[in-house]
Design a protein around this motif. Structure first.
Motif, PDB file in Angstrom:
ATOM      1  N   GLY A  17       1.191  -1.424  -0.258  1.00 30.74           N
ATOM      2  CA  GLY A  17      -0.215   0.076  -0.104  1.00 30.74           C
ATOM      3  C   GLY A  17       0.656   0.786  -0.253  1.00 30.74           C
ATOM      4  O   GLY A  17       2.237   0.785  -0.781  1.00 30.74           O
ATOM      5  N   SER A  18      -0.688   2.021   0.232  1.00 32.91           N
ATOM      6  CA  SER A  18       0.983   3.999   0.537  1.00 32.91           C
ATOM      7  C   SER A  18       1.715   3.648   1.477  1.00 32.91           C
ATOM      8  O   SER A  18       2.209   3.269   2.337  1.00 32.91           O
ATOM      9  CB  SER A  18       0.429   5.042   1.233  1.00 32.91           C
ATOM     10  OG  SER A  18       0.700   5.719   1.349  1.00 32.91           O
ATOM     11  N   ALA A  19       3.230   4.751   0.788  1.00 29.31           N
ATOM     12  CA  ALA A  19       4.539   4.639   2.219  1.00 29.31           C
ATOM     13  C   ALA A  19       4.276   5.251   3.723  1.00 29.31           C
ATOM     14  O   ALA A  19       4.726   5.663   4.201  1.00 29.31           O
ATOM     15  CB  ALA A  19       6.031   4.547   1.685  1.00 29.31           C
ATOM     16  N   GLN A  20       3.004   5.787   3.168  1.00 24.94           N
ATOM     17  CA  GLN A  20       2.918   6.253   4.250  1.00 24.94           C
ATOM     18  C   GLN A  20       2.391   5.888   5.918  1.00 24.94           C
ATOM     19  O   GLN A  20       2.459   6.226   6.652  1.00 24.94           O
ATOM     20  CB  GLN A  20       1.065   7.091   4.575  1.00 24.94           C
ATOM     21  CG  GLN A  20       1.083   8.113   3.673  1.00 24.94           C
ATOM     22  CD  GLN A  20       1.692   9.951   4.127  1.00 24.94           C
ATOM     23  OE1 GLN A  20       2.561  10.355   3.563  1.00 24.94           O
ATOM     24  NE2 GLN A  20       1.809   9.902   5.558  1.00 24.94           N
ATOM     25  N   GLY A  21       2.568   4.193   5.163  1.00 19.42           N
ATOM     26  CA  GLY A  21       2.405   3.702   6.574  1.00 19.42           C
ATOM     27  C   GLY A  21       3.377   2.571   7.973  1.00 19.42           C
ATOM     28  O   GLY A  21       4.334   2.861   8.263  1.00 19.42           O
ATOM     29  N   LEU A  22       5.059   3.347   6.628  1.00 16.86           N
ATOM     30  CA  LEU A  22       5.942   3.503   6.463  1.00 16.86           C
ATOM     31  C   LEU A  22       6.581   4.959   7.314  1.00 16.86           C
ATOM     32  O   LEU A  22       8.101   4.777   6.752  1.00 16.86           O
ATOM     33  CB  LEU A  22       6.931   3.067   5.172  1.00 16.86           C
ATOM     34  CG  LEU A  22       6.817   1.582   5.241  1.00 16.86           C
ATOM     35  CD1 LEU A  22       7.155   0.825   3.510  1.00 16.86           C
ATOM     36  CD2 LEU A  22       6.751   0.108   6.162  1.00 16.86           C
ATOM     37  N   LEU A  23       6.027   5.732   7.140  1.00 19.94           N
ATOM     38  CA  LEU A  23       6.550   7.183   7.562  1.00 19.94           C
ATOM     39  C   LEU A  23       7.370   7.027   8.933  1.00 19.94           C
ATOM     40  O   LEU A  23       8.776   7.758   8.258  1.00 19.94           O
ATOM     41  CB  LEU A  23       5.655   8.080   7.680  1.00 19.94           C
ATOM     42  CG  LEU A  23       6.338   9.790   8.617  1.00 19.94           C
ATOM     43  CD1 LEU A  23       6.985   9.873   7.161  1.00 19.94           C
ATOM     44  CD2 LEU A  23       4.765  10.533   8.222  1.00 19.94           C
ATOM     45  N   ASP A  24       7.249   6.554  10.033  1.00 24.44           N
ATOM     46  CA  ASP A  24       8.446   6.341  10.940  1.00 24.44           C
ATOM     47  C   ASP A  24       9.565   5.587  10.233  1.00 24.44           C
ATOM     48  O   ASP A  24      10.500   6.711  10.945  1.00 24.44           O
ATOM     49  CB  ASP A  24       7.862   5.775  12.526  1.00 24.44           C
ATOM     50  CG  ASP A  24       6.434   6.777  12.844  1.00 24.44           C
ATOM     51  OD1 ASP A  24       6.826   8.078  12.747  1.00 24.44           O
ATOM     52  OD2 ASP A  24       5.839   6.148  13.150  1.00 24.44           O
ATOM     53  N   LYS A  25       9.296   4.920   9.831  1.00 24.55           N
ATOM     54  CA  LYS A  25      11.112   4.055   9.662  1.00 24.55           C
ATOM     55  C   LYS A  25      11.638   4.665   8.658  1.00 24.55           C
ATOM     56  O   LYS A  25      12.966   4.740   8.370  1.00 24.55           O
ATOM     57  CB  LYS A  25      10.803   2.668   8.499  1.00 24.55           C
ATOM     58  CG  LYS A  25      11.351   1.452   8.611  1.00 24.55           C
ATOM     59  CD  LYS A  25      11.832   1.191   9.321  1.00 24.55           C
ATOM     60  CE  LYS A  25      13.259   0.410   9.070  1.00 24.55           C
ATOM     61  NZ  LYS A  25      14.036   0.479  11.073  1.00 24.55           N
ATOM     62  N   ILE A  26      10.557   5.414   7.574  1.00 26.15           N
ATOM     63  CA  ILE A  26      11.655   6.219   6.103  1.00 26.15           C
ATOM     64  C   ILE A  26      12.282   7.498   6.709  1.00 26.15           C
ATOM     65  O   ILE A  26      13.263   7.940   6.790  1.00 26.15           O
ATOM     66  CB  ILE A  26      10.206   6.901   4.969  1.00 26.15           C
ATOM     67  CG1 ILE A  26      10.406   5.240   4.557  1.00 26.15           C
ATOM     68  CG2 ILE A  26      10.974   7.779   4.028  1.00 26.15           C
ATOM     69  CD1 ILE A  26       9.094   5.905   3.297  1.00 26.15           C
ATOM     70  N   GLU A  27      11.610   8.464   8.254  1.00 20.87           N
ATOM     71  CA  GLU A  27      12.012   9.206   8.494  1.00 20.87           C
ATOM     72  C   GLU A  27      13.176   9.164   9.975  1.00 20.87           C
ATOM     73  O   GLU A  27      13.872   9.773   9.601  1.00 20.87           O
ATOM     74  CB  GLU A  27      10.646   9.506   9.946  1.00 20.87           C
ATOM     75  CG  GLU A  27       9.607  11.000   9.002  1.00 20.87           C
ATOM     76  CD  GLU A  27       8.402  11.690  10.016  1.00 20.87           C
ATOM     77  OE1 GLU A  27       8.607  10.962  11.185  1.00 20.87           O
ATOM     78  OE2 GLU A  27       8.067  12.440   9.205  1.00 20.87           O
TER      79      GLU A  27
END
Length: 177
Positions: A17-27
């Protein structure tokens, strides 16, 4: 910013799905990835809304040499082996990249076939940015789009300089023989 999976060599990967769910990991990658050097946390949040996430299992091909795809990827977690088929048909390892690395920028920009293949070494999560979504970012968020484009140009320029230096070094070694 639709939530449809891409088609291509990614079809065999699990769509998350959207990478919004990975925001913490990406940050978390902000301080560890050249791609994020000039982006703020807010910029990354906006960028993530345009990214799609996939999971590759060990041994799964993420990018296939010769394919015509229009995306780049960010390795969010895991590691990827970059391999190239040589003139004799043998698969040659080129490099291993880990979380924070970006791959596939050249094909996203110029639309030319993939130069090498990328294979997951372990369970790997990637975030994809395709050309159409890059255009949307430029139109919707001009400042972020400009930062991303400048970063891509800088990264590609640095890779070209490194490759050129390696070529000169190789040529000098063979001249000495």
């Amino acid at each position: 910013m639709d939530d449809e999976p891409l088609t291509s060599s990614l079809e065999s990967l699990e769509y998350l799905g959207s990478a919004q769910g990975l925001l913490d990991k990406i940050e978390e990658l902000i301080g560890h990835s050249p791609f994020f050097e000039d982006l703020t946390h807010e910029d990354v949040g906006i960028l993530c809304s345009y990214l799609k996430a996939y999971k590759a299992l060990p041994g799964q091909e993420i990018i296939r040499e010769g394919d015509l795809d229009d995306f780049m990827l960010l390795v969010v977690s895991g590691s990827v082996n970059i391999v190239k088929i040589d003139s004799h048909g043998y698969l040659r390892p080129m490099s291993i990249v880990r979380a924070g690395a970006t791959l596939g920028e050249m094909s996203m920009i110029d639309g030319e076939p993939r130069f090498a293949s990328c294979v997951a070494i372990d369970t790997t999560v990637i975030a994809i940015l395709n050309r159409d979504d890059m255009v949307k970012i430029i139109l919707d968020h001009t400042t972020i789009g400009a930062k991303v484009l400048i970063k891509l140009i800088t990264m590609l320029s640095n890779r070209l300089r490194t490759t050129s230096a390696q070529l000169i070094e190789y040529m000098e070694r063979t001249d000495a023989v």
